[in-house]
Design a protein around this motif. Structure first.
Motif, short mmCIF file in Angstrom:
data_model
loop_
_atom_site.label_atom_id
_atom_site.label_comp_id
_atom_site.label_asym_id
_atom_site.label_seq_id
_atom_site.Cartn_x
_atom_site.Cartn_y
_atom_site.Cartn_z
N LEU A 172 0.87 -1.33 -0.02
CA LEU A 172 0.12 -0.07 0.24
C LEU A 172 0.86 1.23 -0.03
CD1 LEU A 172 -2.80 -0.97 2.45
CD2 LEU A 172 -2.74 -1.25 0.09
N LEU B 249 -8.38 4.83 4.80
CA LEU B 249 -7.26 4.88 3.90
C LEU B 249 -7.20 6.24 3.55
CD1 LEU B 249 -6.65 1.41 2.23
CD2 LEU B 249 -5.61 2.16 4.36
N VAL C 53 -6.16 6.93 -2.83
CA VAL C 53 -7.06 5.78 -2.76
C VAL C 53 -8.44 5.87 -3.52
CG1 VAL C 53 -8.36 4.56 -1.02
CG2 VAL C 53 -6.02 5.32 -0.35
N ILE D 52 -5.99 -1.02 8.45
CA ILE D 52 -6.03 0.22 8.74
C ILE D 52 -5.13 0.95 9.83
CG2 ILE D 52 -7.44 2.20 9.30
CD1 ILE D 52 -9.85 0.66 7.94
N VAL E 90 -1.51 0.43 8.80
CA VAL E 90 -1.07 1.64 7.99
C VAL E 90 -0.78 3.01 8.67
CG1 VAL E 90 -1.86 3.02 5.97
CG2 VAL E 90 -2.04 0.60 5.89
#
Length: 292
Positions: free
Chosen positions: A130, A155, A162, A254, A257
């Motif tokens: 990602l 995101l 995204v 999530i 990240v």
């Protein structure tokens, strides 16, 4: 053994089965959708044979025990059950009318099974991809759309590349038109799998994008085009898809990240809080309280 092989193997062994085993085989072949969710004891009672006979039947067709046979049958029917059939199964499960306990227990079991089978190396590889992506496309249709929107919403607060692909003015493929080699496409799908999602992942693979599938099984059609697969259990409990474990897995994605970008998003969220406060995006918790 694949699901198709299972049915074929039962048919091939028919001449070799004892009378009792033949009764089990015939019932499974005709009612595999119901047999898949019966215990060995319940299946035995249904056709008037002993529980041990059912277990020996599973051994006779190559399984170590009945649970393995049952799991194989469940994988087969998950892709085929109609909503009406799911509703009928739910009625069978909730004979004692303890629906709340049954559903919540099923969700807990799905989360535990997801945790037990999670490949943390694959999970971390997905997180890395990602951050390396030029663009991130997320697609999840029908009941999986809620999961796609949830993942896309958060995101988007962390990253700036995204895009959630969904039904709208533009066709799915028009929204994926510019997908390419440096992009990541996340496909989310659970039984009954959306054909449009499967086609979109196949298209992304043809365009050499990195494809990530979030689904329930390695037998899921979403895995055919995937470079990485994250599995979240979604065993059938009723006519409503259980999305608790998938949502929990996505939540973990999530958070992973976000924590990696902690310093950046702290400043970003501080700025957002000021905007939310200025324009009254969220309700004041004391709003409407009576003066004392």
């Amino acid at each position: 053994m694949s699901n198709t092989d299972l049915i074929d193997r039962i048919k091939q062994h028919l001449p070799e089965f004892s009378k009792s085993q033949r009764l089990i085989a015939e019932y499974i072949l005709e009612h595999y959708d119901k047999a898949a969710f019966m215990t060995a004891s319940k299946l035995g009672k249904k056709i008037n044979v002993s529980e041990s006979t059912v277990v020996r039947f599973a051994n006779a067709i190559g399984f170590e025990g009945y649970p393995e046979l049952q799991k194989s049958l469940q994988d087969l029917v998950k892709m085929k059950l109609t909503t009406i059939q799911r509703l009928e199964l739910a009625e069978d499960y909730t004979e004692n009318n303890n629906i709340v306990q049954f559903v919540l227990k099923s969700d807990l079991e799905n989360i535990k099974a997801t945790l037990d089978t999670l490949d943390i190396d694959v999970f971390n590889k997905v997180v890395d991809s990602l951050f390396n992506a030029r663009r991130i496309y997320i697609i999840g249709l029908r009941s999986s759309m809620a999961l796609a929107e949830f993942l896309g919403f958060y995101l988007n607060l962390i990253l700036d590349n995204v895009r959630v692909v969904s039904y709208g003015v533009s066709d799915i493929f028009e929204q994926l038109l510019r997908v390419g080699e440096n992009d990541v496409v996340i496909g989310i799908g659970f039984p009954r799998y959306s054909r449009r999602t499967i086609d979109a992942l196949r298209y992304a693979k043809e365009k050499k994008a990195k494809v990530i599938a979030i689904t329930d099984s390695n037998l899921s059609p979403l895995t055919e085009s995937a470079d990485c697969v994250l599995l979240a259990k979604s065993n059938i409990a009723s006519f409503v898809d259980s999305l608790v474990a998938p949502l929990s897995l996505i939540n973990a994605l999530i958070v992973s990240v976000g924590l990696r970008e902690k310093n950046i998003i702290t400043t970003y969220f501080d700025h957002l809080e000021k905007i939310w406060d200025k324009y009254g995006v969220y309700s004041d918790k004391t709003e409407g309280a009576k003066d004392e």
